[in-house]
Write a protein that holds these residues in place. Sequence first.
Motif, PDB file in Angstrom:
ATOM      1  N   PHE A  62      43.125  50.579  43.121  1.00 15.95           N
ATOM      2  CA  PHE A  62      42.669  49.730  42.015  1.00 15.95           C
ATOM      3  C   PHE A  62      41.265  49.211  42.302  1.00 15.95           C
ATOM      4  CE2 PHE A  62      42.257  45.417  40.229  1.00 15.95           C
ATOM      5  CZ  PHE A  62      42.359  45.719  38.879  1.00 15.95           C
ATOM      6  N   HIS A  66      37.333  50.177  40.509  1.00 17.29           N
ATOM      7  CA  HIS A  66      36.267  49.244  40.126  1.00 17.29           C
ATOM      8  C   HIS A  66      34.959  49.586  40.836  1.00 17.29           C
ATOM      9  CE1 HIS A  66      38.133  46.150  37.532  1.00 17.29           C
ATOM     10  NE2 HIS A  66      39.253  46.579  38.106  1.00 17.29           N
ATOM     11  N   GLU A 139      49.492  43.096  43.286  1.00 16.66           N
ATOM     12  CA  GLU A 139      48.702  43.399  42.085  1.00 16.66           C
ATOM     13  C   GLU A 139      47.882  42.202  41.617  1.00 16.66           C
ATOM     14  OE1 GLU A 139      49.460  44.886  37.460  1.00 16.66           O
ATOM     15  OE2 GLU A 139      51.079  45.000  38.949  1.00 16.66           O
ATOM     16  N   TYR A 140      48.468  41.026  41.695  1.00 18.45           N
ATOM     17  CA  TYR A 140      47.769  39.816  41.255  1.00 18.45           C
ATOM     18  C   TYR A 140      46.539  39.544  42.122  1.00 18.45           C
ATOM     19  CZ  TYR A 140      46.832  34.861  40.491  1.00 18.45           C
ATOM     20  OH  TYR A 140      46.214  33.658  40.232  1.00 18.45           O
ATOM     21  N   SER A 143      43.763  42.121  41.488  1.00 12.12           N
ATOM     22  CA  SER A 143      43.127  41.858  40.190  1.00 12.12           C
ATOM     23  C   SER A 143      42.191  40.661  40.284  1.00 12.12           C
ATOM     24  CB  SER A 143      44.182  41.595  39.115  1.00 12.12           C
ATOM     25  OG  SER A 143      45.017  42.711  38.926  1.00 12.12           O
TER      26      SER A 143
END
Length: 314
Positions: A62, A66, A139-140, A143
Motif C-alpha cells: 500500500f 503511494h 491497514e489503519y 493509511s
Amino acid sequence: MMEFRNQSYSSDFILLGLFSSSQTSLVFFSLLCIIFVMTITENTLMILLIHMNLRLHTPMYFLLSHLSFMDIFHISNIVPRMVVDFLSGNRTISFTACGFQIFLSLTLLGGECLLLAAMSYDRYVAICHPLRYPILMNEYVSSLMAAGSWLVGIINSTIHTTYALHFPFCGSRSIDHFFCEVPAMLKLSCVDTSHYEQGIYISGIIFLIIPFSMIFASYVQVLLSVLQMKSSEARRKSFSTCSFHMIAVLMYYGPFIFTYMRPKSYHTPGQDKFLAIFYTIFTPTLNPVIYSFRNKDVLAAMKSMLENNFLPKR
C-alpha cells in the motif's frame, strides 16, 4: 518597491535547461525520453499489480503504491516541460507555471521523504517484531502514514512556495536550472533571503535529517536481526535486499540534503543540476525495480496478470 514587486509577479522566467543544441545533447535528450517512458510504465504497472492482486493488499505494498504515485507525478512535473522546451526552442516559463512547478515538486519531495521513513518502519516491524506486526502496522496505521505524508508535504510546500515567490527578482530572470527549484530562484532575488534560508534548514531537518536518521537506524536494527538468522541463504537474501534499499535511500537523500542544506552562496548551477537529476529523474526510475520488481510476490503477481490477460488460455 510595491510597484516593482507587482511587476515581478507578472513577468516570465527563462529556464536555461539541461541541454544545449549540440549533437551530444540530442543523445542525452533521447535518453531522457526513454527514462521518462520507462518510469511511467514501471510505476503504473506497479500500481495496477498492487490494486489487482489480493496477495499484495498489505501495508508494505500500500505504501509502495503511494510511492509510485509520487514518482509518476514528480517526473511528469519536470520532464514533459523539458521536452517541449528543447523541441520548441522556447525556454520561457510563466510566473504561475513556475510557482506551480515549485509547489508540486516540494509537495512530492517532502512527501516521499516521509513515506520512505514509513516504509523503513514497516520493514523494521516486519523483521524485528513479526508477532506484533498486525497490531503495529495494520491497514489503519498504513493509511494514516500515507495520508500524513501527502498532507504534511502539501502544508510545507504551500509555505515555502508562497515565501519563495514573495521575493522581488531583479535583473536577469534566467534560472540556470532545468526546472523551477527554490535554491535556483533565490539567486535571482535582489533582497536578503538569509532569514528564509534558515526556514529551509529547519524544513531540511524535519524532512531530510530526521527521516534519514530513522531509516538508517531501522536498517541497522534489521541487519542485526538478520545476523541472528540460522539460514545462510536467508541472510544472503536479506543483506542483498537491505543493500539495494540503502543505495536507493542514499541516491535520494544524499543529493537532496546537499542541495537544500547548503547556504545560497555555496551553490553552483552545474552542481545543482547534476544533484537534482538524482532525486527528480533517476530515483523515480529505480524505485520500482529496487523496492518491487526484485520481490518474488510482485513477480508472481505479474506472471498471473500476464497469464490471465494476455496469454492464450488452454
